[in-house]
Motif scaffolding. Sequence first.
Motif, mmCIF file in Angstrom:
data_model
loop_
_atom_site.group_PDB
_atom_site.id
_atom_site.type_symbol
_atom_site.label_atom_id
_atom_site.label_comp_id
_atom_site.label_asym_id
_atom_site.label_seq_id
_atom_site.Cartn_x
_atom_site.Cartn_y
_atom_site.Cartn_z
ATOM 1 N N ARG A 1 0.872 -1.185 0.000
ATOM 2 C CA ARG A 1 0.000 0.000 0.000
ATOM 3 C C ARG A 1 0.905 1.229 0.000
ATOM 4 O O ARG A 1 1.824 1.345 0.807
ATOM 5 C CB ARG A 1 -0.893 -0.006 1.237
ATOM 6 N N TYR A 2 0.634 2.144 -0.912
ATOM 7 C CA TYR A 2 1.438 3.355 -1.053
ATOM 8 C C TYR A 2 0.567 4.562 -0.760
ATOM 9 O O TYR A 2 -0.429 4.795 -1.435
ATOM 10 C CB TYR A 2 2.015 3.440 -2.476
ATOM 11 N N GLU A 3 0.945 5.307 0.266
ATOM 12 C CA GLU A 3 0.242 6.542 0.617
ATOM 13 C C GLU A 3 0.985 7.690 -0.043
ATOM 14 O O GLU A 3 2.096 8.025 0.341
ATOM 15 C CB GLU A 3 0.221 6.736 2.132
ATOM 16 N N GLY B 1 10.828 -0.911 -13.276
ATOM 17 C CA GLY B 1 11.974 -0.358 -12.568
ATOM 18 C C GLY B 1 12.222 -1.057 -11.247
ATOM 19 O O GLY B 1 11.334 -1.653 -10.655
ATOM 20 N N SER B 2 13.446 -0.972 -10.785
ATOM 21 C CA SER B 2 13.844 -1.602 -9.533
ATOM 22 C C SER B 2 14.306 -0.529 -8.563
ATOM 23 O O SER B 2 14.979 0.428 -8.953
ATOM 24 C CB SER B 2 14.969 -2.602 -9.816
ATOM 25 N N ILE B 3 13.934 -0.693 -7.289
ATOM 26 C CA ILE B 3 14.239 0.284 -6.260
ATOM 27 C C ILE B 3 14.408 -0.451 -4.930
ATOM 28 O O ILE B 3 13.836 -1.517 -4.733
ATOM 29 C CB ILE B 3 13.104 1.337 -6.178
ATOM 30 N N VAL B 4 15.199 0.104 -4.037
ATOM 31 C CA VAL B 4 15.302 -0.444 -2.685
ATOM 32 C C VAL B 4 14.279 0.289 -1.831
ATOM 33 O O VAL B 4 14.350 1.510 -1.679
ATOM 34 C CB VAL B 4 16.726 -0.286 -2.104
ATOM 35 N N ARG B 5 13.319 -0.451 -1.309
ATOM 36 C CA ARG B 5 12.223 0.112 -0.512
ATOM 37 C C ARG B 5 12.386 -0.256 0.960
ATOM 38 O O ARG B 5 12.783 -1.364 1.289
ATOM 39 C CB ARG B 5 10.878 -0.457 -0.974
ATOM 40 N N PHE B 6 12.031 0.678 1.820
ATOM 41 C CA PHE B 6 11.968 0.477 3.265
ATOM 42 C C PHE B 6 10.479 0.490 3.611
ATOM 43 O O PHE B 6 9.862 1.552 3.658
ATOM 44 C CB PHE B 6 12.702 1.600 3.990
ATOM 45 N N ALA B 7 9.905 -0.676 3.807
ATOM 46 C CA ALA B 7 8.459 -0.802 4.017
ATOM 47 C C ALA B 7 8.143 -1.171 5.461
ATOM 48 O O ALA B 7 8.957 -1.785 6.155
ATOM 49 C CB ALA B 7 7.881 -1.861 3.070
ATOM 50 N N ASN B 8 6.950 -0.816 5.864
ATOM 51 C CA ASN B 8 6.443 -1.183 7.187
ATOM 52 C C ASN B 8 5.335 -2.199 7.018
ATOM 53 O O ASN B 8 4.758 -2.331 5.939
ATOM 54 C CB ASN B 8 5.927 0.063 7.916
ATOM 55 N N ALA B 9 5.029 -2.883 8.096
ATOM 56 C CA ALA B 9 3.933 -3.850 8.080
ATOM 57 C C ALA B 9 2.975 -3.507 9.212
ATOM 58 O O ALA B 9 3.395 -3.149 10.314
ATOM 59 C CB ALA B 9 4.454 -5.271 8.245
ATOM 60 N N SER B 10 1.699 -3.576 8.899
ATOM 61 C CA SER B 10 0.665 -3.309 9.890
ATOM 62 C C SER B 10 -0.547 -4.148 9.545
ATOM 63 O O SER B 10 -1.036 -4.097 8.408
ATOM 64 C CB SER B 10 0.313 -1.814 9.884
ATOM 65 N N GLN B 11 -1.000 -4.925 10.501
ATOM 66 C CA GLN B 11 -2.185 -5.767 10.331
ATOM 67 C C GLN B 11 -2.074 -6.629 9.077
ATOM 68 O O GLN B 11 -3.009 -6.750 8.291
ATOM 69 C CB GLN B 11 -3.445 -4.914 10.314
ATOM 70 N N GLY B 12 -0.896 -7.218 8.870
ATOM 71 C CA GLY B 12 -0.689 -8.122 7.756
ATOM 72 C C GLY B 12 -0.527 -7.458 6.404
ATOM 73 O O GLY B 12 -0.530 -8.123 5.378
ATOM 74 N N GLU B 13 -0.376 -6.142 6.380
ATOM 75 C CA GLU B 13 -0.264 -5.412 5.123
ATOM 76 C C GLU B 13 1.044 -4.626 5.098
ATOM 77 O O GLU B 13 1.391 -3.967 6.076
ATOM 78 C CB GLU B 13 -1.450 -4.457 4.979
ATOM 79 N N LEU B 14 1.760 -4.705 3.977
ATOM 80 C CA LEU B 14 2.952 -3.878 3.794
ATOM 81 C C LEU B 14 2.525 -2.505 3.313
ATOM 82 O O LEU B 14 1.585 -2.380 2.524
ATOM 83 C CB LEU B 14 3.876 -4.507 2.752
ATOM 84 N N TRP B 15 3.219 -1.472 3.767
ATOM 85 C CA TRP B 15 2.900 -0.120 3.316
ATOM 86 C C TRP B 15 4.143 0.763 3.316
ATOM 87 O O TRP B 15 5.076 0.533 4.070
ATOM 88 C CB TRP B 15 1.797 0.516 4.162
ATOM 89 N N VAL B 16 4.119 1.720 2.411
ATOM 90 C CA VAL B 16 5.135 2.766 2.355
ATOM 91 C C VAL B 16 4.404 4.089 2.178
ATOM 92 O O VAL B 16 3.257 4.134 1.739
ATOM 93 C CB VAL B 16 6.163 2.563 1.213
ATOM 94 N N HIS B 17 5.068 5.137 2.520
ATOM 95 C CA HIS B 17 4.528 6.484 2.398
ATOM 96 C C HIS B 17 5.417 7.261 1.436
ATOM 97 O O HIS B 17 6.565 6.895 1.194
ATOM 98 C CB HIS B 17 4.508 7.166 3.781
ATOM 99 N N TYR B 18 4.878 8.309 0.913
ATOM 100 C CA TYR B 18 5.620 9.218 0.030
ATOM 101 C C TYR B 18 6.979 9.568 0.646
ATOM 102 O O TYR B 18 7.971 9.681 -0.053
ATOM 103 C CB TYR B 18 4.769 10.471 -0.189
ATOM 104 N N CYS B 19 7.028 9.721 1.958
ATOM 105 C CA CYS B 19 8.256 10.108 2.645
ATOM 106 C C CYS B 19 9.128 8.926 3.065
ATOM 107 O O CYS B 19 10.209 9.124 3.608
ATOM 108 C CB CYS B 19 7.917 10.942 3.880
ATOM 109 N N SER B 20 8.662 7.690 2.852
ATOM 110 C CA SER B 20 9.475 6.532 3.211
ATOM 111 C C SER B 20 10.763 6.537 2.403
ATOM 112 O O SER B 20 10.763 6.870 1.221
ATOM 113 C CB SER B 20 8.718 5.231 2.940
ATOM 114 N N LEU B 21 11.837 6.119 3.045
ATOM 115 C CA LEU B 21 13.115 6.096 2.351
ATOM 116 C C LEU B 21 13.100 5.062 1.232
ATOM 117 O O LEU B 21 12.583 3.959 1.391
ATOM 118 C CB LEU B 21 14.249 5.766 3.331
#
Length: 145
Positions: free
Chosen positions: A85-87, A101-121
């Motif tokens: 999920r991308y906010e 494209g390929s990118i290194v993402r720093f994602a979080n997990a909450s309630q079984g769902e992965l998510w990143v935000h616009y500001c996530s590294l």
Amino acid sequence: MLVCLALALTAASAAPTAFACTCNRYPVWRHLRDASLVAQMRLLQVRPPPPSPYSGSETQYLRYRLERIYKAPPGFREGEDVWVRYENCNSNPYDSTEVGGSIVRFANASQGELWVHYCSLSLPAYRPAPHELVDARRRWLESQP
């Protein structure tokens, strides 16, 4: 002249509120510590955001293939496809032209769902990984059966 200034100020104050996208950047080690999953990911699909009657944060879903895992909770495997999920911020959706494209993402997990935000590294996949990620990858590989 004063009437024109008063009208201009009135018109400006009646404009809708704009949302600013301000991100804090911390050292890589801090993002690594706080993230649930850190991996080089290849973008496979972008679901457009649902229509929104206001500007601000909107949600998209991105499907990635995990190419190289640096940190992950148990159960994640390289080569696996995951939905994230991308906010986004200020109606700046993730562009579907990024597919492939390929990118290194720093994602979080909450309630079984992965998510990143616009500001996530995120880091470009074509650059050498910082030493913090090299060390994290070694630890992750050692933890695998």
